[in-house]
Design a protein around this motif. Structure first.
Motif, mmCIF file in Angstrom:
data_model
loop_
_atom_site.group_PDB
_atom_site.id
_atom_site.type_symbol
_atom_site.label_atom_id
_atom_site.label_comp_id
_atom_site.label_asym_id
_atom_site.label_seq_id
_atom_site.Cartn_x
_atom_site.Cartn_y
_atom_site.Cartn_z
ATOM 1 N N ASN A 1 0.893 -1.250 0.091
ATOM 2 C CA ASN A 1 0.030 0.034 0.155
ATOM 3 C C ASN A 1 1.072 1.267 -0.038
ATOM 4 O O ASN A 1 1.951 0.502 0.080
ATOM 5 N N GLY A 2 0.331 2.529 -0.457
ATOM 6 C CA GLY A 2 1.121 3.563 -0.581
ATOM 7 C C GLY A 2 2.098 3.627 -0.816
ATOM 8 O O GLY A 2 2.539 3.059 -2.491
ATOM 9 N N ASN A 3 2.962 4.611 -0.925
ATOM 10 C CA ASN A 3 3.741 4.852 -1.927
ATOM 11 C C ASN A 3 4.963 3.482 -1.658
ATOM 12 O O ASN A 3 6.041 3.573 -2.396
ATOM 13 N N THR A 4 5.281 2.826 -0.383
ATOM 14 C CA THR A 4 5.730 1.401 -0.759
ATOM 15 C C THR A 4 5.419 0.993 -2.215
ATOM 16 O O THR A 4 5.699 0.065 -3.284
ATOM 17 N N CYS A 5 4.393 0.409 -1.977
ATOM 18 C CA CYS A 5 3.091 -0.013 -3.287
ATOM 19 C C CYS A 5 3.380 0.423 -4.528
ATOM 20 O O CYS A 5 3.697 -0.345 -5.813
ATOM 21 N N LYS A 6 3.184 2.302 -4.792
ATOM 22 C CA LYS A 6 3.723 2.840 -5.856
ATOM 23 C C LYS A 6 5.006 2.716 -6.663
ATOM 24 O O LYS A 6 5.272 2.281 -7.409
ATOM 25 N N ASN A 7 6.241 2.637 -5.320
ATOM 26 C CA ASN A 7 7.121 2.299 -5.893
ATOM 27 C C ASN A 7 7.693 0.997 -6.204
ATOM 28 O O ASN A 7 8.686 0.711 -7.376
ATOM 29 N N ILE A 8 6.854 -0.392 -5.171
ATOM 30 C CA ILE A 8 7.701 -1.360 -5.937
ATOM 31 C C ILE A 8 6.693 -1.339 -7.444
ATOM 32 O O ILE A 8 7.701 -2.377 -8.090
ATOM 33 N N VAL A 9 6.254 -1.031 -8.284
ATOM 34 C CA VAL A 9 5.754 -0.745 -9.338
ATOM 35 C C VAL A 9 6.413 -0.349 -10.360
ATOM 36 O O VAL A 9 6.395 -1.089 -11.058
ATOM 37 N N LEU A 10 6.547 0.280 -10.003
ATOM 38 C CA LEU A 10 7.532 1.167 -10.676
ATOM 39 C C LEU A 10 8.640 0.477 -11.071
ATOM 40 O O LEU A 10 8.804 0.458 -12.277
ATOM 41 N N GLN A 11 9.115 0.169 -9.861
ATOM 42 C CA GLN A 11 10.531 -0.241 -10.452
ATOM 43 C C GLN A 11 9.825 -2.114 -10.911
ATOM 44 O O GLN A 11 10.822 -2.053 -12.166
ATOM 45 N N ALA A 12 9.095 -2.693 -10.567
ATOM 46 C CA ALA A 12 8.497 -3.905 -11.809
ATOM 47 C C ALA A 12 8.695 -3.839 -13.252
ATOM 48 O O ALA A 12 9.568 -4.567 -13.695
ATOM 49 N N ARG B 1 -1.103 5.508 -9.955
ATOM 50 C CA ARG B 1 0.326 6.646 -9.758
ATOM 51 C C ARG B 1 1.019 6.109 -10.180
ATOM 52 O O ARG B 1 1.631 6.891 -11.346
ATOM 53 N N ALA B 2 1.495 5.021 -10.035
ATOM 54 C CA ALA B 2 3.023 4.019 -10.632
ATOM 55 C C ALA B 2 2.758 3.657 -11.964
ATOM 56 O O ALA B 2 4.120 3.892 -13.153
ATOM 57 N N ILE B 3 1.979 3.054 -12.774
ATOM 58 C CA ILE B 3 1.040 3.217 -13.909
ATOM 59 C C ILE B 3 1.198 4.712 -15.144
ATOM 60 O O ILE B 3 1.899 4.755 -15.698
ATOM 61 N N ALA B 4 0.942 5.629 -14.217
ATOM 62 C CA ALA B 4 1.506 7.116 -14.843
ATOM 63 C C ALA B 4 2.428 7.041 -15.172
ATOM 64 O O ALA B 4 2.588 8.064 -15.944
ATOM 65 N N GLN B 5 3.332 7.312 -14.091
ATOM 66 C CA GLN B 5 4.551 7.676 -14.002
ATOM 67 C C GLN B 5 6.039 7.018 -14.460
ATOM 68 O O GLN B 5 6.501 7.179 -14.631
ATOM 69 N N LYS C 1 4.045 -11.753 -5.011
ATOM 70 C CA LYS C 1 4.046 -10.493 -4.625
ATOM 71 C C LYS C 1 5.179 -10.664 -4.065
ATOM 72 O O LYS C 1 6.182 -11.384 -2.879
ATOM 73 N N THR C 2 5.929 -9.509 -3.709
ATOM 74 C CA THR C 2 7.245 -8.414 -2.431
ATOM 75 C C THR C 2 7.422 -7.518 -2.421
ATOM 76 O O THR C 2 7.284 -7.187 -3.635
ATOM 77 N N ALA C 3 7.610 -7.083 -1.744
ATOM 78 C CA ALA C 3 8.591 -5.351 -1.588
ATOM 79 C C ALA C 3 9.952 -5.453 -1.327
ATOM 80 O O ALA C 3 10.070 -4.324 -1.568
#
Length: 272
Positions: free
Chosen positions: A22-33, A55-59, A226-228
């Motif tokens: 959730n939150g920035n943890t989720c956004k950042n890991i999706v961006l990295q992925a 947000r991750a996909i958009a960025q 799933k991983t963080a």
């Protein structure tokens, strides 16, 4: 990346699961992925992170059409009008005009006929809001019923070396279905298996990598670990430069012990 074809859909064999991110943890890991090369992202209304993934996909700068995105309906909102409203909210959070796949997250515990839910999902598909329809956590009996009412692409279930899904895999072959394996490394328990560790040494890979390879080498199976952890994110993706032999595949398949890790009180009777 291995791409699997089901009908006219092309689906990356390895995706990223996002439960409990959730939150920035989720956004950042999706961006990295996405930067690593993942193009298959799995979420759900119940995860509370659709907005983070949006947000991750958009960025990311990656074309939406290059990403296979799955979300799931909340199991307490499966009436026809509830399905339409829930999907509208999910699309807003995900900042997208459509999802590639929409799943019934869990079978209804409120007596909603699966036919009613699937009819609403088919309306969403006709309107271009979703590209494919699927279910999750459906037993063979429930899946048989669902197949009577809609063109089902997928059944997403817990599947790893310690929990066989033999009948569902048979049904996948018979009906050209995709089995999406969640909890694919059994919450890390595969790393304790002497059999998997021995095979891993042979290939100079980690037990988790061997397990994910075992899953995606099965014709109708894709996996969504799933991983963080950024290092795990990378290693999970590093499974496309080797193959398991038939003997190795069979050894891993022989590890089944009926170990089910996800079994909430609202789950169906699994043996049905």
């Amino acid at each position: 990346m291995i791409i699997k074809t089901f009908g006219d859909l092309k689906i990356p064999a390895l995706g990223l699961g996002t439960w409990r991110l959730n939150g920035n943890t989720c956004k950042n890991i999706v961006l990295q992925a996405l930067n690593i090369g993942y193009r298959h992202i799995d979420t759900a209304d119940a995860y509370g992170n659709e907005q983070d993934i949006g947000r991750a996909i958009a960025q990311s700068g990656i074309s939406r059409d290059d990403i296979f995105l799955t979300t799931k309906l909340p199991w307490e909102k499966l009436r026809g009008n509830e399905v339409i409203a829930a999907m509208r909210q999910s699309l807003d959070k995900l900042q997208t005009q459509y999802t590639n796949l929409l799943l019934i997250h869990w079978p209804s515990t409120q007596g909603v006929p699966v036919k009613e839910t699937l009819e609403a999902m088919q309306m969403l598909k006709a309107d271009g809001k979703i590209r494919a329809i699927g279910v999750s956590n459906f037993t063979p009996t429930l899946l048989t019923e669902a197949l009577k009412h809609a063109n089902i692409l997928c059944n997403q279930v817990e599947y790893h070396p310690f929990l066989a899904q033999s009948r569902l895999l048979e049904m996948a072959t018979e009906n050209e279905l995709m089995i999406t394996a969640y909890c694919p490394i059994a919450r890390g328990k595969v790393s304790d298996s002497e059999t998997i560790k021995e095979i891993a040494e042979t290939h100079d890979k980690l037990p988790t990598q061997i397990t994910l390879r075992w899953l995606i080498q099965q014709k109708n199976v894709v996996a969504i670990p799933k991983t963080a952890n950024p290092e795990h994110l990378k290693s999970n993706f590093d499974i496309f430069d080797f193959e398991l032999s038939e003997a190795e595949m069979n050894r891993i398949s022989g590890l089944n012990q009926g170990l089910r890790l996800i079994d909430p009180e609202f789950a169906p009777h699994w043996e049905s």
